[in-house]
Design an enzyme around this catalytic site. Structure first.
Site, PDB file in Angstrom:
ATOM      1  N   GLY A 196       0.821  -1.205   0.000  1.00 19.97           N
ATOM      2  CA  GLY A 196       0.000   0.000   0.000  1.00 19.97           C
ATOM      3  C   GLY A 196       0.855   1.254   0.000  1.00 19.97           C
ATOM      4  O   GLY A 196       1.989   1.261  -0.486  1.00 19.97           O
ATOM      5  N   CYS A 197       0.333   2.326   0.565  1.00 22.70           N
ATOM      6  CA  CYS A 197       1.035   3.615   0.575  1.00 22.70           C
ATOM      7  C   CYS A 197       2.348   3.531   1.330  1.00 22.70           C
ATOM      8  O   CYS A 197       2.385   3.095   2.482  1.00 22.70           O
ATOM      9  CB  CYS A 197       0.137   4.675   1.207  1.00 22.70           C
ATOM     10  SG  CYS A 197       0.940   6.280   1.376  1.00 22.70           S
ATOM     11  N   PHE A 198       3.433   3.979   0.693  1.00 25.45           N
ATOM     12  CA  PHE A 198       4.739   3.872   1.363  1.00 25.45           C
ATOM     13  C   PHE A 198       4.874   4.799   2.561  1.00 25.45           C
ATOM     14  O   PHE A 198       5.713   4.581   3.418  1.00 25.45           O
ATOM     15  CB  PHE A 198       5.908   4.043   0.401  1.00 25.45           C
ATOM     16  CG  PHE A 198       5.847   5.167  -0.605  1.00 25.45           C
ATOM     17  CD1 PHE A 198       5.163   6.339  -0.373  1.00 25.45           C
ATOM     18  CD2 PHE A 198       6.529   5.039  -1.820  1.00 25.45           C
ATOM     19  CE1 PHE A 198       5.142   7.370  -1.305  1.00 25.45           C
ATOM     20  CE2 PHE A 198       6.517   6.067  -2.764  1.00 25.45           C
ATOM     21  CZ  PHE A 198       5.819   7.229  -2.506  1.00 25.45           C
ATOM     22  N   TRP A 199       4.040   5.832   2.653  1.00 26.56           N
ATOM     23  CA  TRP A 199       4.067   6.668   3.862  1.00 26.56           C
ATOM     24  C   TRP A 199       3.747   5.811   5.090  1.00 26.56           C
ATOM     25  O   TRP A 199       4.374   5.947   6.141  1.00 26.56           O
ATOM     26  CB  TRP A 199       3.034   7.792   3.775  1.00 26.56           C
ATOM     27  CG  TRP A 199       3.241   8.775   2.678  1.00 26.56           C
ATOM     28  CD1 TRP A 199       4.366   8.975   1.922  1.00 26.56           C
ATOM     29  CD2 TRP A 199       2.285   9.730   2.205  1.00 26.56           C
ATOM     30  NE1 TRP A 199       4.165   9.980   1.021  1.00 26.56           N
ATOM     31  CE2 TRP A 199       2.898  10.465   1.167  1.00 26.56           C
ATOM     32  CE3 TRP A 199       0.967  10.037   2.557  1.00 26.56           C
ATOM     33  CZ2 TRP A 199       2.236  11.481   0.479  1.00 26.56           C
ATOM     34  CZ3 TRP A 199       0.304  11.045   1.877  1.00 26.56           C
ATOM     35  CH2 TRP A 199       0.936  11.761   0.848  1.00 26.56           C
ATOM     36  N   CYS A 200       2.748   4.939   4.943  1.00 26.98           N
ATOM     37  CA  CYS A 200       2.338   4.068   6.051  1.00 26.98           C
ATOM     38  C   CYS A 200       3.413   3.041   6.383  1.00 26.98           C
ATOM     39  O   CYS A 200       3.756   2.843   7.552  1.00 26.98           O
ATOM     40  CB  CYS A 200       1.053   3.331   5.691  1.00 26.98           C
ATOM     41  SG  CYS A 200      -0.380   4.362   5.349  1.00 26.98           S
TER      42      CYS A 200
END
Length: 221
Positions: free
Chosen positions: A52-56
């Site tokens: 999923g989102c690499f920020w997470c």
């Protein structure tokens, strides 16, 4: 004009089929490739995950004891020098991924795989939470036969435990492309961002509640 429409539809169908076949062929080449093993640097190893989102994902791994740094980027595709905008089209083959720099004397690869599965919905295909598309698909990258065996065994065990199909794909690692500077440490630098408050932080907290034993001291509070 009406006679031309069926011909146009047929041509479009063949074009779409050819595109799909080309993409499938490129993907299969990546899956069949020989893995690239990244050597230790100053005693630190590197591992690569997409979820999923690499920020997470970056924030999740940086809370783990033994992880020195988590870097956001792109991997798993066939496009050279991918950008955030290009990756978001889903046409580069890449997924948003993270490079985990860790001390293998403190945390091993098997534990990093456990962190991976504990920090996501392992049955969601092509995305995590509100983020949908092939650029958000789940991939675990292996660098050698030992890592591949670890991943396969843990994936099989989880599938049996949940009695469900696990979405994560297993790829030989090829190359990691570092994302743009503004993506790095995004959660730390943007605590009031709506996505961070509404999606990233809750995901981080859910993971931390599942595996408190692997957390750094400052992540336990």
């Amino acid at each position: 004009m009406k006679k031309l429409l069926p011909l146009f539809a047929i041509a479009l169908l063949f074009s779409c089929n050819n595109t799909a076949q080309n993409l499938s062929s490129k993907k299969q080449e990546i899956i069949n490739a020989k893995p690239v093993e990244v050597p230790l640097k100053k005693g630190k190893a590197r591992a690569y995950f997409a979820s999923g989102c690499f920020w997470c994902v970056e924030a999740v791994y940086e809370s783990v004891e033994g992880v020195e740094e988590s870097i956001s980027g792109y991997s798993g595709g066939w496009t050279e020098n991918p950008t955030y905008e290009a990756s978001n089209t889903g046409r580069t083959g890449h997924a948003e991924a993270v490079e985990i720099i860790y001390d293998p004397n403190i945390v091993n690869f098997a534990t990093l795989v456990d962190v991976y599965f504990a920090s996501q919905n392992p049955t969601q295909v092509n995305g995590q939470g509100p983020d949908r598309g092939s650029q958000y698909r789940s991939i675990i990258f292996y660098q050698n036969a030992e890592q591949k065996k670890i991943i396969e065994e843990k994936k099989t065990a989880l599938a049996e435990k949940l009695d469900a199909k696990i979405a994560a794909e297993i790829y030989p690692f090829q190359k990691f492309w570092v994302a743009e500077d503004y993506h790095q440490n995004f959660e730390k630098r943007n605590p009031n961002h709506p996505y961070i408050k509404g999606v990233s932080v809750p995901r981080l907290k859910r993971f931390q509640s599942k595996m408190p034993e692997v957390l750094k001291d400052d992540a336990k509070h």
